[in-house]
Design a protein around this motif. Structure first.
Motif, short mmCIF file in Angstrom:
data_model
loop_
_atom_site.label_atom_id
_atom_site.label_comp_id
_atom_site.label_asym_id
_atom_site.label_seq_id
_atom_site.Cartn_x
_atom_site.Cartn_y
_atom_site.Cartn_z
N LEU A 1 0.82 -1.21 0.00
CA LEU A 1 0.00 0.00 0.00
C LEU A 1 0.86 1.27 0.00
O LEU A 1 0.52 2.25 -0.65
N GLU A 2 1.96 1.22 0.73
CA GLU A 2 2.84 2.39 0.78
C GLU A 2 3.46 2.66 -0.59
O GLU A 2 3.64 3.82 -0.97
N ALA A 3 3.71 1.63 -1.36
CA ALA A 3 4.25 1.81 -2.71
C ALA A 3 3.23 2.50 -3.63
O ALA A 3 3.61 3.10 -4.63
N LEU A 4 1.95 2.43 -3.24
CA LEU A 4 0.90 3.08 -4.02
C LEU A 4 0.61 4.50 -3.51
O LEU A 4 -0.30 5.16 -4.01
N GLY A 5 1.36 4.94 -2.51
CA GLY A 5 1.22 6.31 -2.01
C GLY A 5 0.58 6.43 -0.65
O GLY A 5 0.42 7.55 -0.15
N ALA A 6 0.21 5.34 -0.01
CA ALA A 6 -0.39 5.42 1.32
C ALA A 6 0.70 5.66 2.35
O ALA A 6 1.75 5.02 2.32
N ALA A 7 0.44 6.59 3.25
CA ALA A 7 1.36 6.81 4.37
C ALA A 7 1.02 5.77 5.44
O ALA A 7 -0.13 5.34 5.56
N ALA A 8 2.00 5.37 6.22
CA ALA A 8 1.81 4.32 7.22
C ALA A 8 0.66 4.61 8.17
O ALA A 8 -0.08 3.72 8.56
N ASP A 9 0.47 5.87 8.56
CA ASP A 9 -0.57 6.22 9.52
C ASP A 9 -1.85 6.74 8.88
O ASP A 9 -2.79 7.12 9.56
N GLU A 10 -1.93 6.69 7.56
CA GLU A 10 -3.12 7.14 6.86
C GLU A 10 -4.20 6.07 6.99
O GLU A 10 -3.94 4.89 6.81
N ARG A 11 -5.43 6.48 7.31
CA ARG A 11 -6.53 5.53 7.54
C ARG A 11 -7.45 5.50 6.33
O ARG A 11 -7.81 6.53 5.79
N PHE A 12 -7.83 4.29 5.96
CA PHE A 12 -8.74 4.07 4.84
C PHE A 12 -9.89 3.18 5.31
O PHE A 12 -9.73 2.39 6.22
N SER A 13 -11.01 3.29 4.63
CA SER A 13 -12.15 2.43 4.88
C SER A 13 -12.65 1.94 3.54
O SER A 13 -12.77 2.72 2.59
N VAL A 14 -12.92 0.66 3.45
CA VAL A 14 -13.36 0.08 2.19
C VAL A 14 -14.46 -0.94 2.45
O VAL A 14 -14.48 -1.60 3.50
N THR A 15 -15.41 -1.01 1.54
CA THR A 15 -16.44 -2.05 1.58
C THR A 15 -16.15 -3.00 0.42
O THR A 15 -16.08 -2.57 -0.71
N ILE A 16 -15.98 -4.25 0.75
CA ILE A 16 -15.71 -5.27 -0.27
C ILE A 16 -16.95 -6.16 -0.37
O ILE A 16 -17.46 -6.64 0.63
N TYR A 17 -17.42 -6.35 -1.59
CA TYR A 17 -18.54 -7.27 -1.84
C TYR A 17 -17.96 -8.60 -2.28
O TYR A 17 -17.33 -8.69 -3.31
N PHE A 18 -18.18 -9.61 -1.46
CA PHE A 18 -17.75 -10.96 -1.76
C PHE A 18 -18.90 -11.65 -2.48
O PHE A 18 -19.97 -11.83 -1.91
N GLN A 19 -18.68 -12.03 -3.70
CA GLN A 19 -19.72 -12.71 -4.47
C GLN A 19 -19.11 -13.95 -5.11
O GLN A 19 -18.12 -13.86 -5.81
N SER A 20 -19.74 -15.08 -4.82
CA SER A 20 -19.23 -16.34 -5.38
C SER A 20 -20.02 -16.73 -6.60
O SER A 20 -21.08 -16.24 -6.85
#
Length: 125
Positions: free
Chosen positions: A106-125
């Motif tokens: 994630l840091e290689a993509l530009g995220a700082a170590a202390d930066e907080r993110f929230s994501v909703t993942i839809y798991f669909q089989s």
């Protein structure tokens, strides 16, 4: 076929991207790349239990740029009713999170170590 769809909402506690002078469009692109990275890692860790094909559940996850979770991963309220009937599927999704954390790259993509993110993942089989 296993499919994941991620809706990403960045909740920044610290905003290194803004400090770096990135435009809102660049920040959105960076956040999308981070969400996709987390989604891909979860996909590689998820094992769909037999008999659970064709089901869909959503999981809310908050994490830091260094890949650590910020609290527990929780089933999204929108799929709570389905989740109550799909215990084996819920267990498989939570086990995927356990196997994948901490998220990497994630840091290689530009995220700082202390930066907080929230994501909703839809798991669909």
């Amino acid at each position: 076929m296993i499919r994941f769809v991620a809706l990403f909402v960045a909740l920044l506690m610290a905003s290194p991207a803004l400090a770096q002078g990135l435009s809102p469009a660049a920040i959105a692109k960076q956040n999308q790349a981070i969400a996709i990275r987390v989604q891909q890692q979860l996909m590689s860790c998820w094992i769909v239990p037999p008999g659970e094909e064709g089901k869909r559940l959503a999981l809310d996850i908050a994490f830091f740029g260094d890949g650590r979770l910020d609290g527990d991963a929780l089933l999204a309220l929108e799929t709570a009713k389905q989740a109550s009937k799909r215990g084996v599927l819920v267990e498989s999704i939570l086990a995927a999170v356990e196997r994948c954390v901490p998220f990497t790259g994630l840091e290689a993509l530009g995220a700082a170590a202390d930066e907080r993110f929230s994501v909703t993942i839809y798991f669909q089989s």
